[in-house]
Design an enzyme around this catalytic site. Structure first.
Site, short mmCIF file in Angstrom:
data_model
loop_
_atom_site.label_atom_id
_atom_site.label_comp_id
_atom_site.label_asym_id
_atom_site.label_seq_id
_atom_site.Cartn_x
_atom_site.Cartn_y
_atom_site.Cartn_z
N HIS A 174 43.91 45.99 45.32
CA HIS A 174 43.35 46.60 44.10
C HIS A 174 43.48 48.13 44.12
O HIS A 174 42.59 48.84 43.65
CB HIS A 174 41.88 46.20 43.91
CG HIS A 174 41.68 44.75 43.59
ND1 HIS A 174 41.85 44.23 42.33
CD2 HIS A 174 41.33 43.70 44.39
CE1 HIS A 174 41.61 42.93 42.35
NE2 HIS A 174 41.31 42.58 43.58
N ASP A 186 38.71 42.24 48.91
CA ASP A 186 39.03 40.94 48.31
C ASP A 186 40.47 40.90 47.82
O ASP A 186 41.10 41.93 47.57
CB ASP A 186 38.09 40.65 47.14
CG ASP A 186 38.26 41.66 46.01
OD1 ASP A 186 38.30 42.87 46.31
OD2 ASP A 186 38.37 41.25 44.84
N GLU A 187 40.97 39.69 47.65
CA GLU A 187 42.24 39.41 46.96
C GLU A 187 43.40 40.29 47.43
O GLU A 187 44.14 40.85 46.63
CB GLU A 187 42.05 39.55 45.44
CG GLU A 187 41.02 38.57 44.87
CD GLU A 187 40.85 38.70 43.37
OE1 GLU A 187 40.67 37.68 42.71
OE2 GLU A 187 40.89 39.85 42.86
N VAL A 188 43.57 40.39 48.73
CA VAL A 188 44.69 41.16 49.27
C VAL A 188 45.93 40.27 49.24
O VAL A 188 45.96 39.21 49.87
CB VAL A 188 44.41 41.64 50.71
CG1 VAL A 188 45.58 42.46 51.24
CG2 VAL A 188 43.12 42.45 50.75
#
Length: 502
Positions: free
Chosen positions: A240, A300-302
């Site tokens: 992100h 998160d969400e790497v």
């Protein structure tokens, strides 16, 4: 501590006031106090250690006098007096330990914060059928069930003007939320204006008018402080972060893929010493700007495909013995970042993937559980490992449904998982999250309220406060009260608020 000093007389009590969230205990009497705005005072109690110049108290006094009487005085002038009644002087006495210049912390005792006590008191005052301000004599004991009761706002996908953030803080105080989780930057834009790295917002924001200056941040922090609200910033890495790379060259990982003949970039590059030099300087600034004990680090969400495509990272992985397990590389990065935060005498909050991917967390690191699937099992695992947890998974308010979806938020019990009492004590609270892909200043407030109010009562009130009909009756009135106070909360019902007749 609130003490009501007035002459009361027996009378038939009006219906119970719509208290929201429901206090720890409420004992209502049939004896009524008739209140005159001209004879109403809020003062320091005799045992208060806060001086008369305490800005925290003086601002709270001014604010709540206006909430109680302001709307009706603007539309009707002075209140009418019931025939045959004599209005007595009513004094609200507040005792406060000296916290006038300090920011709220995770250890603040909210039972004695003026913003909490005055909010409850203000909800007790109503206009009776004669148009007289009235309050039932009562005894109320109040304290929150959970320490952390948060609202997440996202100012990257859409920039939110400062006035919108301040309005959100007002509504949070009305619902006894005490944490603003400020997800301030993301892939789409970097609106935080850094003193150390001004190019981050110069290049990464939507425009130079879509930034939060140091003065803007100070304004939000002070506005929140006066309402007993902590502000926890989130700077989510290593994923992100596309907006970071626009102003900090060499920070992101070059991928082997191209888009329109241009090289593409992925998460922060975790193998360079320059990465950690930058992060140390940046988070030192953040730790000085934001007074709260915690910084949310995301995690998160790497997405690993870019790391996997980079030859230098592939070589680093072999040297470290990580094989092809990129969660180990992520954990390597997170460990270094956690060490940086600890060196700044701050504590960290991370999204659940950091825990799931077995990063070595510092004791006391808070894990935020956000994935809806099996969130009770995730709470069990996190707390079994000895880490404090925050629950947000069932309270993503950006996911909207037609009708009264507040009920499903209200009916969540955070501690309904298999675990010991010690584990359940590690669940310190929760957050209602309003992500910003489809939310800006035009629809943030009605989408948040009163849906977030349901989460607020679940986190404040006791476990046995579960009666949906009673909640509906109180919440419809509380929603109207918020509208009367300038919060554009959406309706829960067909009909109208009583003040619409004014």
């Amino acid at each position: 501590l609130l003490a009501l000093l007035a002459q009361a007389w027996p009378a038939e009590a009006d219906p119970r006031p719509a208290l929201w969230p429901m206090p720890l205990s409420v004992r209502m009497s049939s004896r009524l106090l008739h209140v005159s705005p001209e004879n109403f005072f809020i003062r320091h109690g005799p045992n208060s250690t806060a001086g008369p110049s305490c800005s925290l108290l003086q601002e709270a006094f001014r604010r709540y006098y206006d909430y109680i009487f302001g709307f009706y005085k603007w539309h009707h002038g002075h209140s009418r007096v019931r025939a045959g009644s004599q209005l007595q002087q009513l004094v609200v006495s507040i005792v406060l330990e000296s916290q006038c210049d300090s920011f709220p912390s995770v250890s603040s005792d909210e039972s004695f914060l003026p913003s909490v006590g005055l909010e409850t008191f203000s909800q007790l005052v109503y206009k009776d059928s004669f148009g007289t301000f009235t309050i039932s004599e009562c005894t109320i004991t109040d304290s929150p069930r959970f320490l952390h009761r948060g609202i997440l706002i996202d100012t990257s996908r859409h920039y939110l003007p400062v006035k919108t953030i301040l309005k959100t803080l007002d509504a949070m105080a009305f619902n006894k939320f005490n944490v603003l989780h400020w997800h301030i930057v993301d892939d789409q834009s970097f609106p935080y204006q850094s003193v150390s790295f001004p190019q981050l917002s110069n290049e990464g924001s939507y425009s130079l008018s879509h930034v939060y200056t140091p003065n803007d941040v100070r304004m939000v922090l002070e506005y929140a402080r006066l309402r007993g609200i902590r502000v926890i910033p989130e700077f989510d890495t290593p994923g992100h972060t596309l907006s970071w790379g626009k102003g900090q060259k060499g920070l992101l990982t070059p991928c082997s893929t191209y888009r329109n003949a241009e090289l593409t970039f992925g998460p922060i590059n975790p193998i360079l010493n320059t990465t950690y030099t930058f992060l140390t300087t940046f988070f030192k600034e953040i730790s000085n700007v934001f007074p709260d004990q915690f910084i949310h680090l995301g995690g998160d969400e790497v997405e690993f495909h870019c790391w996997a495509s980079n030859p230098a990272i592939q070589s680093f992985m072999k040297t470290k013995g990580f094989g092809s397990d990129f969660t180990k590389l992520e954990s390597f990065y997170i460990k270094k970042l956690l060490d940086i935060i600890a060196s700044l005498n701050k504590r960290s909050i991370v999204w659940q993937e950091v825990f799931d991917n077995k990063a070595k967390l510092h004791p006391g690191t808070i894990v935020e559980v956000w994935k809806y699937e099996d969130f009770y099992e995730e709470l069990r695992k996190v707390t079994a490992a000895g880490f404090p947890a925050i629950l947000s998974a069932p309270w993503y308010l950006d996911l909207i449904n037609y009708g009264e979806d507040w009920k499903k938020y209200y009916q969540v019990e955070p501690l309904k998982f298999h675990g010991s009492e010690t584990q359940k004590q590690l669940v310190i609270g929760g957050e209602a999250c309003l992500w910003g892909e489809y939310v800006d200043s035009t629809n943030l407030t009605p989408r948040l309220w009163p849906r977030a109010s349901a989460v607020g009562e679940r986190l404040w009130s006791q476990m046995d406060v579960v009666d949906i009909q009673d909640a509906y009756d109180r919440l419809t009135q509380h929603r109207c009260r918020m509208v009367r106070r300038g919060i554009a909360a959406q309706p829960l019902f067909t009909g109208y608020c009583s003040h619409d007749q004014i």
